[in-house]
Design an enzyme around this catalytic site. Sequence first.
Site, short mmCIF file in Angstrom:
data_model
loop_
_atom_site.label_atom_id
_atom_site.label_comp_id
_atom_site.label_asym_id
_atom_site.label_seq_id
_atom_site.Cartn_x
_atom_site.Cartn_y
_atom_site.Cartn_z
CB SER A 46 58.51 57.46 28.30
OG SER A 46 58.41 58.25 29.48
NE ARG A 47 54.33 55.92 33.42
CZ ARG A 47 54.58 55.55 34.74
NH1 ARG A 47 53.60 55.58 35.24
NH2 ARG A 47 55.55 55.51 35.37
CE1 TYR A 72 55.73 52.98 28.76
CE2 TYR A 72 54.32 51.70 29.95
CZ TYR A 72 55.16 52.58 30.13
OH TYR A 72 55.68 52.76 31.22
CG HIS A 93 58.24 43.88 34.78
ND1 HIS A 93 59.24 43.12 35.35
CD2 HIS A 93 58.65 44.96 34.69
CE1 HIS A 93 60.26 44.07 35.70
NE2 HIS A 93 59.84 45.13 35.14
CE LYS A 111 67.22 42.31 38.26
NZ LYS A 111 66.88 43.05 39.61
CG ASP A 195 65.87 45.82 42.64
OD1 ASP A 195 65.50 45.81 41.76
OD2 ASP A 195 66.46 46.57 43.23
#
Length: 366
Positions: A46-47, A72, A93, A111, A195
């Site tokens: 995670s950032r 990451y 993504h 997705k 979404d």
Amino acid sequence: MFNVKWGIIGPGGISSTFVDDLLLPSHQTHSGRDQTIKHSIVAVGSRDVLRARKFVRDHVGTEGGCKSYAGYEGVFADENVDVVYIGTTHTHHYAATKAALLAGKHVLAEKPFTTTAREARALINLAREKSLFLMEAVWTRFQPMVIEIEELVRGGKIGDVRRIFADLGWDAQIDGLSSTSRVISPELAGGALLDLGPYPLLWPLLLIPEASTSLPSSISASIQKTQLDSIASQVDAQTSFVLNYDQSKAQAILSCSITSETFGDSAVVIHGSKGTISIQHPCFRPESYTVKLFAETEAESTKEEETVVTKIAGRGMYWMGDEVGRCLRDGKLESERMGLEVTLLQMEIFDEVRRQGGYELPEIEL
């Protein structure tokens, strides 16, 4: 038992659900789990490293030695990681998947796979060049009830497919959302289509014969934008699109919304020449469907009717995880059930729907 060692990127809501499902003991999940596959979470990135550590505590546990990374890159470089799950927001993504592939990791990307077909094509080419496994996480495809419905249709239970209606709506209360929310932010590819749209589109891609190998003969789309004063560029609030497949003489009427809810037992209706199959909401996780066959005489309304109900433990994403494990174990670079060409077709359809609706996304450098 083949142990799949996962790295998780983006410890948000969907990653939480995915990991919780993967780690459910098989006796607590629906039948059909692959007993030859085991899942281990070995790294989370995670950032914000504190967020990664909290994710490990809440969803993995501290006894297994799962590592938490700031950013990451640590996950991509971790020698214990076999495959990376990309659970970031839509517009991230592409970059995260590309970085994982360049680091030599197999990838399961949430997705929508990317925001455009151009991005999807670049990642597919890279994975094939590197001989790495790559799949879009359309987890609904792997649920036993969905497979059962597909087998009924392909076996001719309701005859030739003539029409498919599929809808997924969610009232996100967009007037009260922050302008930076992933649901409505143009910079994060917000809106209903990317979404929610993959779930209604799943059904014609599964059930109309040529839909998984070729684009529709025609696409007609209509987009209603959000019209929020807080955001200069608007995303799609409600989108409808009609796909015609001339070879099969079939049509799909699909819709998605972030301003209205879908309810009831007709989230998906498959019309065939001999009958219909109605699937209960939600179309991404169906637990009930009804088959009705047309009567042979006017004296009867229906010839046959049957309702099938199956309860799902958790969210039902573990079947998809098992599929990834089988592919890695068997040296497959693609899933036969969720191939990369199907993902590319989906993204090309979405590109055209957005083009017709005048919804432009930020350009991502490849």
